[in-house]
Design an enzyme around this catalytic site. Structure first.
Site, short mmCIF file in Angstrom:
data_model
loop_
_atom_site.label_atom_id
_atom_site.label_comp_id
_atom_site.label_asym_id
_atom_site.label_seq_id
_atom_site.Cartn_x
_atom_site.Cartn_y
_atom_site.Cartn_z
N ASP A 226 -2.87 -18.23 6.65
CA ASP A 226 -4.03 -17.68 7.33
C ASP A 226 -3.79 -17.71 8.84
OD1 ASP A 226 -6.97 -16.82 6.45
OD2 ASP A 226 -7.18 -17.98 8.29
N TYR A 374 -11.79 -14.82 15.48
CA TYR A 374 -11.54 -13.43 15.06
C TYR A 374 -11.76 -12.47 16.22
CZ TYR A 374 -11.20 -14.72 10.16
OH TYR A 374 -10.77 -15.26 8.97
N HIS A 431 -4.63 -17.87 -1.76
CA HIS A 431 -4.67 -17.95 -0.31
C HIS A 431 -4.62 -19.37 0.24
CE1 HIS A 431 -5.52 -16.43 3.70
NE2 HIS A 431 -6.51 -17.29 3.81
#
Length: 455
Positions: A226, A374, A431
């Protein structure tokens, strides 16, 4: 017609290779200040201070009060997890959280590893530092930095740490024994959030590099998935002489020929360097690379544009926060889990582990600052940052977990990391690799390090 299309793609590929040849450039090692106000004129305090996770009756009482005030909307019939987190199953989580989950016990578990804080570029950076309990005579441990992502935390690594620091007592060879450092990204959990705009993955990589130097590590391995994979890659691009090896279970590649070859992958897989396993993991291509991207990326658009707005709701409601985060632990673990009434959450995780990760966001009130990461990395657009157009020229290992959000074939990883030594198709997992399959990931890290050491 197919021949014309093929020749067009081949010609485009040759032109692309010609214009995209890169030199072994590095990211500049700059300096930043992310604390409140102006940068002080005095030298920064570089001391490393012990830290302990704590809680209180007031904290738990407030949590329970907020849980008791939860309002839920009934789900649509037979909607399962297709509309997001199913509120029927959420009732079970609420009941467990309110009546059975023991936060004090989990705090004790969190404190089983040594925690520390140190000030870097104006921010208090939190990390755990775990040394081997014992070493074979004449051996020194291999320093390993492991970096989490969103919506995870340093807690993701709690089950893999003993496999790396004490392998012999966990059924593994003691050929490779590690000393593990797991920091919290600034604005996540116990690491202080930036007071200024612009703290992105490159700045975080620099901060963590300074952390490793402060711990007296001149050479070290790095591992991440990630956001952690991007931070570790940036570190390799910035200080390649200090990064002995880069191990990833996710990779960010923007500038590449890969997407142009997707329509022809099944028919000309060998021409473009795909294996049969690649085709299996990428098929059906429309679903895996287009429909799923649209379906699963809504959160990313919100957090890359207006993170503070949705953050207001999540920071005020523990149940809302849990639903928002745990939905990712369902779908990102296995996309097929959306077809289940309970999202498949307890197939890979315990409720204690899931809620402990939630509590690290809730008790520190860091969901907003974590989402801003983000905005800082994606808010200006894609392929606008220098690091996106650069490669990482350090020995690299990659673990391809089959249920990852998007499969990354070896040729694409090698495009970004030309010194790829190890590429592994993992038998299972998604993930959250270290959290889901700690033994599989530990073995792959050890295999990769063995290849580096034998070079």
């Amino acid at each position: 017609m197919w021949l014309e299309i093929l020749l067009t793609f081949v010609l485009g590929f040759v032109i692309y290779l010609f214009v995209s040849r890169d030199q072994e450039e590095t990211l500049p090692l700059e300096h930043g200040w992310w604390g409140p106000g102006t940068r002080p004129t005095t030298e920064e305090d570089e001391s490393i201070r012990p830290f302990k996770v704590e809680t209180s009756d007031e904290e738990i009482k407030d949590l329970h009060w907020r849980i008791d005030k939860t309002r839920l909307s009934p789900p649509l019939e037979d909607s399962r997890f297709h509309y997001g987190f199913n509120s029927n199953y959420l009732k079970k989580i609420i009941s467990y959280w309110r009546n059975e989950f023991d936060w004090r016990k989990q705090v004790e578990i969190l404190n089983k590893y040594p925690h520390f804080k140190t000030k870097i570029e104006g921010l208090d950076i939190h990390f755990i530092h775990v040394k081997p309990p014992q070493l074979p005579a004449g051996r020194t441990p291999k320093p390993l930095l492991m970096v989490h992502g969103w919506p995870g935390s340093f807690y993701e690594f709690y089950k893999i740490i003993p496999l790396l620091t004490d392998p012999k007592n966990h059924g593994l060879s003691d050929e490779h024994v590690f000393e593990v450092v797991c920091p919290s990204i600034p604005g996540y959990g116990f690491s202080e959030a930036s007071s200024k705009k612009g703290l992105n993955s490159v700045a975080t990589a620099r901060i963590f590099y300074k952390l490793m130097l402060r711990l007296n590590f001149q050479e070290f391995y790095v591992q991440g998935g990630d956001w952690g994979s991007l931070i570790c890659t940036n570190m390799a691009q910035m200080v390649p002489s200090h990064v002995k090896g880069l191990h990833l279970n996710m990779v960010f590649v923007v500038r590449n020929f890969f997407t142009l070859t997707l329509p022809l992958a099944q028919h000309f897989r060998r021409l473009f360097g795909y294996t049969e396993r690649d085709i299996e993991l990428m098929s059906p291509i429309k679903e895996k690379f287009f429909y799923s991207l649209v379906r699963e990326s809504g959160y990313m658009h919100i957090q890359a544009t207006k993170p503070d707005t949705v953050g207001c709701a999540l920071n005020n409601s523990p149940v809302g926060l849990a639903a928002y985060i745990l939905e990712k632990f369902s779908t990102w673990t296995n996309s097929e889990f959306q077809n289940l009434e309970d999202g498949g959450l307890e197939r890979k995780f315990s409720l204690d582990d899931l809620l402990t990760n939630i509590m690290l966001y809730w008790t520190t009130a860091t969901i907003v600052s974590s989402q801003r990461f983000y905005k800082e990395n994606l808010g200006q657009g894609i392929n606008v940052h220098r690091h996106e157009r650069m490669k990482a020229y350090v020995p690299t290992g990659f673990a391809a977990f089959p249920s990852e959000l998007m499969h990354t074939p070896e040729n694409l990883v090698r495009f970004k990391c030309p010194k790829l030594l190890s590429y592994s198709y993992m038998p299972r997992g998604g993930h959250f690799a270290a959290f889901e399959e700690p033994e599989l990931l530990a073995k792959d890290i050890r295999k990769f390090v063995g290849l580096v050491e034998r070079q």
